[in-house]
Scaffold this active site. Structure first.
Site, mmCIF file in Angstrom:
data_model
loop_
_atom_site.group_PDB
_atom_site.id
_atom_site.type_symbol
_atom_site.label_atom_id
_atom_site.label_comp_id
_atom_site.label_asym_id
_atom_site.label_seq_id
_atom_site.Cartn_x
_atom_site.Cartn_y
_atom_site.Cartn_z
ATOM 1 C CG HIS A 122 -1.943 0.958 1.370
ATOM 2 N ND1 HIS A 122 -1.709 2.271 1.663
ATOM 3 C CD2 HIS A 122 -3.286 0.837 1.230
ATOM 4 C CE1 HIS A 122 -2.864 2.929 1.707
ATOM 5 N NE2 HIS A 122 -3.846 2.072 1.438
ATOM 6 C CG ASP A 199 0.440 -2.262 6.129
ATOM 7 O OD1 ASP A 199 -0.538 -2.411 6.874
ATOM 8 O OD2 ASP A 199 0.399 -1.609 5.066
ATOM 9 C CB CYS A 366 -3.530 3.225 -1.657
ATOM 10 S SG CYS A 366 -4.727 4.516 -1.380
HETATM 11 N N1 PLP Z 1 -1.901 -0.647 4.555
HETATM 12 C C1 PLP Z 1 -2.838 -1.430 4.012
HETATM 13 C C2 PLP Z 1 -2.483 -2.826 3.597
HETATM 14 C C3 PLP Z 1 -4.129 -0.935 3.841
HETATM 15 O O1 PLP Z 1 -5.081 -1.711 3.302
HETATM 16 C C4 PLP Z 1 -4.419 0.387 4.252
HETATM 17 C C5 PLP Z 1 -5.760 0.970 4.026
HETATM 18 O O2 PLP Z 1 -6.458 0.616 3.110
HETATM 19 C C6 PLP Z 1 -3.410 1.141 4.832
HETATM 20 C C7 PLP Z 1 -2.162 0.590 4.971
HETATM 21 C C8 PLP Z 1 -3.664 2.544 5.300
HETATM 22 O O3 PLP Z 1 -4.532 2.522 6.380
HETATM 23 P P1 PLP Z 1 -5.100 3.896 6.994
HETATM 24 O O4 PLP Z 1 -5.649 4.658 5.832
HETATM 25 O O5 PLP Z 1 -6.144 3.446 7.950
HETATM 26 O O6 PLP Z 1 -3.950 4.589 7.645
#
Ligand code: PLP
Length: 408
Positions: A122, A199, A366
């Site tokens: 992401h 993550d 993303c």
């Molecule tokens: N990492 C992963 C794998 C995600 O799916 C997401 C959100 O979709 C994020 C990070 C970012 O999360 P947040 O927007 O809650 O900070």
């Protein structure tokens, strides 16, 4: 008690609403999951009975609020099997947690030190490291992705060098649903003396995590993906790792003493929690962790895998669809991305929303490098929670088949 998804559904007020005048088939859980009554009630009770700032007052509400906030920290320590609540730093979410980790760990990195990421990350686990690279001269190295949407761990030998200081990977992909083989990553990282950050945004909603058994150093998560409010998340770190990290944001609550010449900082986790934290949100997160822990996990996993299998088979049966991710059920979550030939994901998502009440997500999620890897600018994505039922999958499959007939 036997797991009953229909009964579980009734705990989520929003799922019995009819936005757009038809039943809601909510399949966008990887973006944000819905709130059960237990969490809504915990937040509402906190705001009506205990609302005050934390760690500053001696009056009864300040004491209640401080206790509730620390109780939530304890609940998250249990959920992650942390060695101590002091290893739980509340953040705004996964993005904030990874940024804090990048700036905190990065303070000890030198030009030429390496951080290893993967092609399926992401943007939240790419851009913070790029910001660090641009400031410090570290080098980012990238593990490729296999044709079935997994991090290609056979490349670890090639990509990890003695200069590697950190391997930072998704525990589960928000696009392909693939779950990372953490044991293999940890073994390879330890062999070169590197740390491991996961993550966990897409892994935590599916049940408690054992960070000690995983053998990692840092873990980032978001509350809103695990049935808790927005604006709250966690950076978990092993005590000695957090202790080495300087603060990233300064302000009230994160200091020991302040003078104009030199300020000394509180120990973790307070060092990473400047200013007034999102208190009711933290209380909601603690309630969400307890709510998930009370589920019959084996049945929930079996239920979600069965529905995932139905989605994969059903989509494969619609001409022109292409699954982006593993087509089997091994080491994967109920996140299914697909492309429909000749139909833009935004058009497909709009179609199934307007005609079938199906909430999907369409776009690059993303994860632009991953989209590029598969030669796409976006996919449509259906993602499950324990409250999803066969009716949701029926509506999805009917909607996609209908979109193909009208849009392709
Ligand atoms: N990492 C992963 C794998 C995600 O799916 C997401 C959100 O979709 C994020 C990070 C970012 O999360 P947040 O927007 O809650 O900070």
């Amino acid at each position: 008690m036997r797991f009953d998804p229909d009964k579980l559904r009734s705990e989520f007020p929003i799922l019995s609403t009819h936005p757009g005048g038809r039943p809601l088939h909510y399949l966008d859980n990887a973006a944000t999951a819905q709130l059960p009554r237990a969490v809504l009630d915990a937040v509402s009770r906190h705001e009506t009975e205990s609302r005050a700032n934390v760690a500053r007052g001696v009056h009864i509400l300040a004491e209640r609020a401080s206790m509730a906030y620390e109780d939530a920290r304890g609940a998250m320590a249990r959920y992650l099997n942390a060695a101590s609540p002091d290893e739980i730093a509340f953040t705004q979410g996964t993005t904030a947690a990874i940024n804090i980790a990048a700036q905190g760990l990065g303070a000890g990195f030198k030009p030429g030190d390496e951080v290893v990421l993967s092609e399926l990350e992401h943007h939240s686990n790419i851009v913070p490291w790029q910001l660090l690279r641009d400031r410090t001269g570290i080098v980012l190295r990238v593990l490729p992705v296999t044709d079935d949407g997994r991090i290609d761990l056979s490349a670890l030998d090639r990509v990890l060098t003695k200069r590697c200081k950190l391997v930072a990977l998704a525990h589960a992909s928000n696009v392909t649903g693939a779950v990372t083989d953490v044991a293999r990553v940890v073994e390879a990282a330890r062999a070169v003396g590197a740390r491991v950050l996961l993550d966990g945004a897409q892994a935590v909603p599916h049940g408690p995590i054992d960070v000690q058994a995983l053998g990692i150093d840092l873990y980032a998560l978001s509350g809103h993906k695990m049935f808790a409010p927005n604006g709250i998340g966690v950076l978990w770190g092993r005590q000695e790792v957090l202790a080495q990290m300087p603060p990233v944001f300064g302000g009230g609550g994160m200091i020991r003493h302040v003078t104009f010449d030199a300020t000394t900082y509180a120990d973790p986790p307070k060092r990473f929690e400047p200013g007034t934290p999102p208190i009711a949100q933290a209380v909601g997160l603690g309630a969400a962790a307890r709510w998930i822990e009370a589920l019959d996990r084996e049945s929930v996993v079996a239920h979600e895998l069965r529905l995932t299998g139905r989605m994969l088979n059903g989509l494969a049966g619609i001409a022109g669809t292409r699954i982006i991710g593993p087509t089997g059920l091994q080491a994967r979550r109920g996140v299914v991305s697909f492309a429909l030939e000749g139909v833009h994901p935004h058009d497909l998502c709009q179609w199934v929303n307007d005609r079938f009440g199906v909430a999907l997500r369409g776009g690059h999620h993303c994860a632009e490098p991953l989209m590029r890897r598969f030669g796409l600018d976006g996919t449509s994505r259906a993602s499950l929670a324990p409250y999803n039922t066969d009716a949701d999958i029926d509506a999805l499959l009917e909607g996609v088949a209908d979109a193909r007939r009208h849009l392709a």
